[in-house]
Design a protein around this motif. Structure first.
Motif, PDB file in Angstrom:
ATOM      1  N   PRO A  51       0.827  -1.221   0.000  1.00 26.63           N
ATOM      2  CA  PRO A  51       0.000   0.000   0.000  1.00 26.63           C
ATOM      3  C   PRO A  51       0.858   1.266   0.000  1.00 26.63           C
ATOM      4  O   PRO A  51       1.827   1.379   0.749  1.00 26.63           O
ATOM      5  CB  PRO A  51      -0.802  -0.125   1.298  1.00 26.63           C
ATOM      6  N   ASN A  52       0.484   2.177  -0.882  1.00 21.57           N
ATOM      7  CA  ASN A  52       1.185   3.463  -1.026  1.00 21.57           C
ATOM      8  C   ASN A  52       2.666   3.285  -1.334  1.00 21.57           C
ATOM      9  O   ASN A  52       3.466   4.199  -1.103  1.00 21.57           O
ATOM     10  CB  ASN A  52       1.029   4.309   0.241  1.00 21.57           C
ATOM     11  N   GLY A  53       3.024   2.110  -1.838  1.00 17.40           N
ATOM     12  CA  GLY A  53       4.425   1.840  -2.160  1.00 17.40           C
ATOM     13  C   GLY A  53       4.613   1.416  -3.597  1.00 17.40           C
ATOM     14  O   GLY A  53       5.049   2.199  -4.444  1.00 17.40           O
ATOM     15  N   SER A  54       4.244   0.155  -3.894  1.00 16.22           N
ATOM     16  CA  SER A  54       4.461  -0.348  -5.248  1.00 16.22           C
ATOM     17  C   SER A  54       3.525  -1.508  -5.529  1.00 16.22           C
ATOM     18  O   SER A  54       2.939  -2.106  -4.615  1.00 16.22           O
ATOM     19  CB  SER A  54       5.911  -0.810  -5.427  1.00 16.22           C
ATOM     20  N   ILE A  55       3.385  -1.817  -6.814  1.00 18.56           N
ATOM     21  CA  ILE A  55       2.629  -2.986  -7.253  1.00 18.56           C
ATOM     22  C   ILE A  55       3.437  -3.654  -8.358  1.00 18.56           C
ATOM     23  O   ILE A  55       4.027  -2.973  -9.212  1.00 18.56           O
ATOM     24  CB  ILE A  55       1.217  -2.612  -7.738  1.00 18.56           C
ATOM     25  N   THR A  56       3.498  -4.990  -8.334  1.00 10.84           N
ATOM     26  CA  THR A  56       4.197  -5.753  -9.359  1.00 10.84           C
ATOM     27  C   THR A  56       3.195  -6.633 -10.085  1.00 10.84           C
ATOM     28  O   THR A  56       2.442  -7.387  -9.462  1.00 10.84           O
ATOM     29  CB  THR A  56       5.310  -6.626  -8.755  1.00 10.84           C
ATOM     30  N   LEU A  57       3.185  -6.515 -11.415  1.00  9.32           N
ATOM     31  CA  LEU A  57       2.287  -7.288 -12.255  1.00  9.32           C
ATOM     32  C   LEU A  57       3.098  -8.317 -13.032  1.00  9.32           C
ATOM     33  O   LEU A  57       4.191  -8.024 -13.520  1.00  9.32           O
ATOM     34  CB  LEU A  57       1.538  -6.379 -13.236  1.00  9.32           C
ATOM     35  N   TRP A  81      -3.741   6.525 -13.337  1.00 11.84           N
ATOM     36  CA  TRP A  81      -2.959   7.705 -12.993  1.00 11.84           C
ATOM     37  C   TRP A  81      -2.476   7.566 -11.552  1.00 11.84           C
ATOM     38  O   TRP A  81      -3.127   6.950 -10.710  1.00 11.84           O
ATOM     39  CB  TRP A  81      -3.811   8.954 -13.116  1.00 11.84           C
ATOM     40  N   GLY A  82      -1.317   8.169 -11.282  1.00 10.98           N
ATOM     41  CA  GLY A  82      -0.758   8.104  -9.946  1.00 10.98           C
ATOM     42  C   GLY A  82       0.256   6.998  -9.796  1.00 10.98           C
ATOM     43  O   GLY A  82       0.513   6.536  -8.692  1.00 10.98           O
ATOM     44  N   THR A  83       0.832   6.531 -10.930  1.00 11.90           N
ATOM     45  CA  THR A  83       1.871   5.508 -10.883  1.00 11.90           C
ATOM     46  C   THR A  83       3.083   5.961 -11.672  1.00 11.90           C
ATOM     47  O   THR A  83       2.984   6.773 -12.590  1.00 11.90           O
ATOM     48  CB  THR A  83       1.374   4.170 -11.471  1.00 11.90           C
ATOM     49  N   LYS A 140       5.614   2.177  -9.204  1.00  5.85           N
ATOM     50  CA  LYS A 140       5.581   2.930  -7.956  1.00  5.85           C
ATOM     51  C   LYS A 140       4.218   3.594  -7.817  1.00  5.85           C
ATOM     52  O   LYS A 140       3.723   4.209  -8.757  1.00  5.85           O
ATOM     53  CB  LYS A 140       6.680   3.990  -7.942  1.00  5.85           C
ATOM     54  N   ILE A 141       3.619   3.472  -6.643  1.00  6.04           N
ATOM     55  CA  ILE A 141       2.301   4.048  -6.399  1.00  6.04           C
ATOM     56  C   ILE A 141       2.458   5.398  -5.713  1.00  6.04           C
ATOM     57  O   ILE A 141       3.160   5.520  -4.713  1.00  6.04           O
ATOM     58  CB  ILE A 141       1.458   3.114  -5.508  1.00  6.04           C
ATOM     59  N   ASN A 142       1.800   6.389  -6.268  1.00  8.22           N
ATOM     60  CA  ASN A 142       1.796   7.706  -5.640  1.00  8.22           C
ATOM     61  C   ASN A 142       0.391   8.012  -5.113  1.00  8.22           C
ATOM     62  O   ASN A 142       0.011   7.539  -4.060  1.00  8.22           O
ATOM     63  CB  ASN A 142       2.289   8.771  -6.625  1.00  8.22           C
ATOM     64  N   ASP A 143      -0.391   8.734  -5.880  1.00 10.57           N
ATOM     65  CA  ASP A 143      -1.741   9.099  -5.421  1.00 10.57           C
ATOM     66  C   ASP A 143      -2.786   8.512  -6.369  1.00 10.57           C
ATOM     67  O   ASP A 143      -3.644   9.201  -6.876  1.00 10.57           O
ATOM     68  CB  ASP A 143      -1.883  10.618  -5.336  1.00 10.57           C
ATOM     69  N   TRP A 144      -2.697   7.202  -6.592  1.00 13.08           N
ATOM     70  CA  TRP A 144      -3.528   6.571  -7.622  1.00 13.08           C
ATOM     71  C   TRP A 144      -4.924   6.186  -7.143  1.00 13.08           C
ATOM     72  O   TRP A 144      -5.746   5.769  -7.940  1.00 13.08           O
ATOM     73  CB  TRP A 144      -2.813   5.359  -8.201  1.00 13.08           C
ATOM     74  N   LYS A 145      -5.230   6.283  -5.873  1.00 11.93           N
ATOM     75  CA  LYS A 145      -6.533   5.850  -5.370  1.00 11.93           C
ATOM     76  C   LYS A 145      -7.657   6.616  -6.084  1.00 11.93           C
ATOM     77  O   LYS A 145      -7.628   7.839  -6.195  1.00 11.93           O
ATOM     78  CB  LYS A 145      -6.627   6.070  -3.864  1.00 11.93           C
ATOM     79  N   GLY A 146      -8.657   5.866  -6.581  1.00  7.88           N
ATOM     80  CA  GLY A 146      -9.792   6.484  -7.254  1.00  7.88           C
ATOM     81  C   GLY A 146      -9.523   6.867  -8.687  1.00  7.88           C
ATOM     82  O   GLY A 146     -10.263   7.662  -9.262  1.00  7.88           O
ATOM     83  N   HIS A 147      -8.441   6.289  -9.294  1.00  4.65           N
ATOM     84  CA  HIS A 147      -8.093   6.647 -10.673  1.00  4.65           C
ATOM     85  C   HIS A 147      -8.115   5.423 -11.586  1.00  4.65           C
ATOM     86  O   HIS A 147      -7.932   4.299 -11.154  1.00  4.65           O
ATOM     87  CB  HIS A 147      -6.723   7.308 -10.726  1.00  4.65           C
ATOM     88  N   SER A 148      -8.316   5.726 -12.865  1.00  3.32           N
ATOM     89  CA  SER A 148      -8.302   4.727 -13.927  1.00  3.32           C
ATOM     90  C   SER A 148      -7.227   5.125 -14.939  1.00  3.32           C
ATOM     91  O   SER A 148      -6.568   6.154 -14.757  1.00  3.32           O
ATOM     92  CB  SER A 148      -9.673   4.688 -14.614  1.00  3.32           C
ATOM     93  N   PRO A 149      -7.045   4.349 -16.021  1.00  7.77           N
ATOM     94  CA  PRO A 149      -6.036   4.734 -17.020  1.00  7.77           C
ATOM     95  C   PRO A 149      -6.312   6.043 -17.744  1.00  7.77           C
ATOM     96  O   PRO A 149      -5.431   6.547 -18.435  1.00  7.77           O
ATOM     97  CB  PRO A 149      -6.058   3.552 -18.004  1.00  7.77           C
ATOM     98  N   SER A 150      -7.506   6.606 -17.616  1.00  5.25           N
ATOM     99  CA  SER A 150      -7.787   7.867 -18.298  1.00  5.25           C
ATOM    100  C   SER A 150      -8.289   8.961 -17.358  1.00  5.25           C
ATOM    101  O   SER A 150      -8.945   9.899 -17.784  1.00  5.25           O
ATOM    102  CB  SER A 150      -8.780   7.646 -19.450  1.00  5.25           C
ATOM    103  N   GLY A 151      -7.980   8.840 -16.071  1.00  4.24           N
ATOM    104  CA  GLY A 151      -8.322   9.920 -15.154  1.00  4.24           C
ATOM    105  C   GLY A 151      -9.032   9.430 -13.911  1.00  4.24           C
ATOM    106  O   GLY A 151      -8.827   8.313 -13.438  1.00  4.24           O
TER     107      GLY A 151
END
Length: 601
Positions: A51-57, A81-83, A140-151
């Motif tokens: 959480p609030n750190g990173s995600i690996t796919l 957005w936010g990555t 890296k995750i920044n402020d991506w909560k509530g976002h999709s690939p287009s906003g």
């Protein structure tokens, strides 16, 4: 397109705001083509999340058919957005925004409705029947909560149709093009960490987005040649610890497996610099789950990468700018990227750089018309073999439609006192608009003659013109004369060439047949000449046979559109030479006629 080129149907333009509603649906639907009915070509799964750190796919592509398949374009993964990028085998030719590291800046600029963000893997390859290929993407995750690939999710179609709360964060399954297969199936891989629906969308809802998932070792660095204990904790994503996994450590000379909880590895002793890969697999609700993480192996301290000779070519609208840098790292280099962005926009582009000779990495970036007048900033990013990331200082350039290139036939020539050395300088308009160029001479050694036959040229886009620079002096010596061409449309766009003229007592000829020998025949000699390179001439020297006053009396050189001639002026002074009434050029590959009338030998 091949080789990592990018083609995204329905999206035209770069860095502009457009939502292709119908296209967005077409790329995320999990549809099977008639050529591949009931066939699954792979999946994308979360293998690590902090959480609030990173995600690996983990992207897995496999061939379920009984024939070879060809993945003919990069594999694109739309991300919210936010990555920002931490690691991934991204393409050499990304054209669309790769990440939006600061979602709040994007929201402020666009109202939360902006460009489509996707990361592209370089996946142009063939897969034999049953063969599997995979790649890892770490963000890296920044402020991506509530976002999709287009906003912002609640504003962007079609994600707003699937969200459960306004804080839902979406990414979705890969966009893949397989030759001969209209729409390959990428069925979702269900699990406890994310909500996967029939459209292939991954929905990170508020009830799971704050939970850890995957492997969490109790050390974050190992040293080569030093024994150390490692304890691994695994989290399922629903807030519980996994106790039924098989855990493997591999890499840097280490190969260990453990299926007993707690997962404790004694005396781990890596033998080389790099990364130890930790994998875990377990069954949860009859579903096989996977987790992957890495522990770097590095000396202490891990020295940062070193950058030098960072350079970019002339940036011209609707053309490519070349970027290069010398990059070294004592731990070894995994990959080198260039990160670049419009100074006025929050989203970033990444592009892989290719290694050449002497540790020089390079790539090219296309500059679309929308960037005309924009300041583009860029950094070189080096990821070493341990996963350590170093970024260079920020460089920048401004995109305009104007450009110029100067080339010269030779940079160094010799002549005799008061006899011109003539340089052929080609001025080329490499811009995309008609432009005037001012030609400026720099004569730091004060040669008595440093003259251009033209002081300015006007050229259409792609056109060129050759001008002549004459240099000499009455004194022996070396004379440097430089010429600069400056764009009138954009005075910041200029190019220059340097010349060195040696004034000496030794005469050097551009074309020399040699002296020959007896017997020599006086009379009229006719023939043709086809130069293998450009020849600049202003006189003809005749070798006399030993003990004679042999000479040429008349010479003419011509073709269908041009002619030059010269006449002997008698014994006295420079009687071996016939001097023409002008300096001229015989061009490489062109055939010329000549007539030479020789005198007494």
């Amino acid at each position: 397109m091949k080789g990592g080129d990018v083609k995204m149907k329905g999206r035209k333009g770069l860095g502009i705001f457009a939502i292709a509603v119908i296209i967005a649906l077409s790329v995320i639907l999990c549809v099977q083509s008639s050529a591949s009915a009931s066939q699954n070509f792979g999946w994308l799964e979360v293998v690590h999340y902090e959480p609030n750190g990173s995600i690996t796919l983990r992207l897995v592509i496999e061939n379920p058919l009984n024939q070879t398949i060809h993945i003919i374009e990069p594999v694109a993964i739309p991300v919210p957005w936010g990555t920002d990028l931490i690691y991934g085998n991204i393409t050499y030719n990304t054209l669309y925004p790769t990440v939006c590291p600061n979602a709040s800046e994007g929201d402020a600029l666009t109202g939360g409705l902006g460009p489509f963000i996707e990361v592209e893997f370089d996946f142009d390859r063939f897969l034999e029947p049953g063969e599997r290929a995979e790649e890892l993407l770490k963000l890296k995750i920044n402020d991506w909560k509530g976002h999709s690939p287009s906003g912002i999710t609640k504003y962007t179609f079609p994600y707003q149709l699937w969200m459960q709360t306004e804080e839902d964060t979406f990414f979705h399954y890969p966009i893949v093009t397989i030759e001969g297969i209209i729409t390959p199936t990428f069925c979702t891989k269900p699990g406890t960490f994310a909500s996967y629906d029939k459209f292939g969308v991954v929905d990170l809802t508020p009830d799971i987005i704050n939970n850890r998932y995957g492997i969490f070792p109790d050390v974050n660095l190992l040293q080569p040649g030093k024994s150390q204990n490692i304890t691994v904790t695994i989290w399922s994503g629903n807030g519980t610890e996994v106790k039924n996994a098989t855990v493997n450590l591999s890499g840097c000379g280490v190969f260990i497996s453990d299926s007993t909880y707690p997962y404790e590895f004694k005396g781990v002793n890596p033998t080389s610099i790099g990364k130890i890969k930790i994998t875990a697999q377990w069954v949860e609700n009859n579903i096989t789950m996977n987790a992957i993480d890495f522990v770097p192996v590095s000396p202490i301290p891990n020295e940062p990468s070193s950058f030098s000779a960072i350079h970019h070519s002339m940036p011209i609208t609707e053309k490519t700018v070349n970027i290069s840098a010398n990059v070294t790292d004592s731990e070894g280099i995994d990959m080198v990227l260039v990160k670049y962005w419009e100074d006025s926009k929050p989203w970033k582009y990444y592009r892989r750089m290719k290694k050449g000779d002497n540790n020089v990495y390079s790539t090219s970036i296309y500059l679309p018309w929308q960037w005309d007048g924009e300041t583009i900033k860029y950094q070189i990013v080096c990821i070493d073999t341990t996963g350590n990331i170093t970024e260079s200082k920020i460089n920048q350039f401004t995109v305009t439609p104007y450009g110029v290139s100067l080339t010269v036939d030779k940079t160094k020539k010799s002549t005799t006192p008061n006899v011109n050395a003539t340089y052929l300088i080609t001025v080329e308009n490499i811009g995309t608009r008609t432009d005037n160029y001012t030609l400026v001479i720099d004569n730091p050694m004060n040669a008595s003659v440093a003259e251009l036959n033209k002081k300015s040229v006007r050229l259409l886009p792609g056109a060129n013109e050759t001008v002549m620079l004459n240099v000499t002096d009455e004194k022996l010596g070396t004379y440097m004369v430089n010429v600069t061409a400056i764009s009138e449309g954009d005075p910041n766009k200029f190019d220059h060439i340097n010349t060195t003229t040696v004034v000496t007592t030794e005469v050097r000829y551009d074309f020399d047949t040699g002296g020959g020998g007896y017997p020599s025949i006086m009379g009229i000699h006719n023939g043709t000449i086809t130069p293998s390179h450009n020849i600049i001439a202003n006189r003809l020297y005749t070798y006399p046979c030993e003990g004679t006053g042999g000479h040429s009396e008349y010479v003419r050189i011509w073709n269908s559109s041009w002619s030059v001639s010269g006449t002997w002026e008698g014994y006295g002074g420079d009687w071996h030479n016939i001097t023409f009434n002008e300096t001229f050029i015989l061009y490489e590959g062109k055939t010329y006629n000549y007539t030479i009338r020789t005198g007494s030998y």
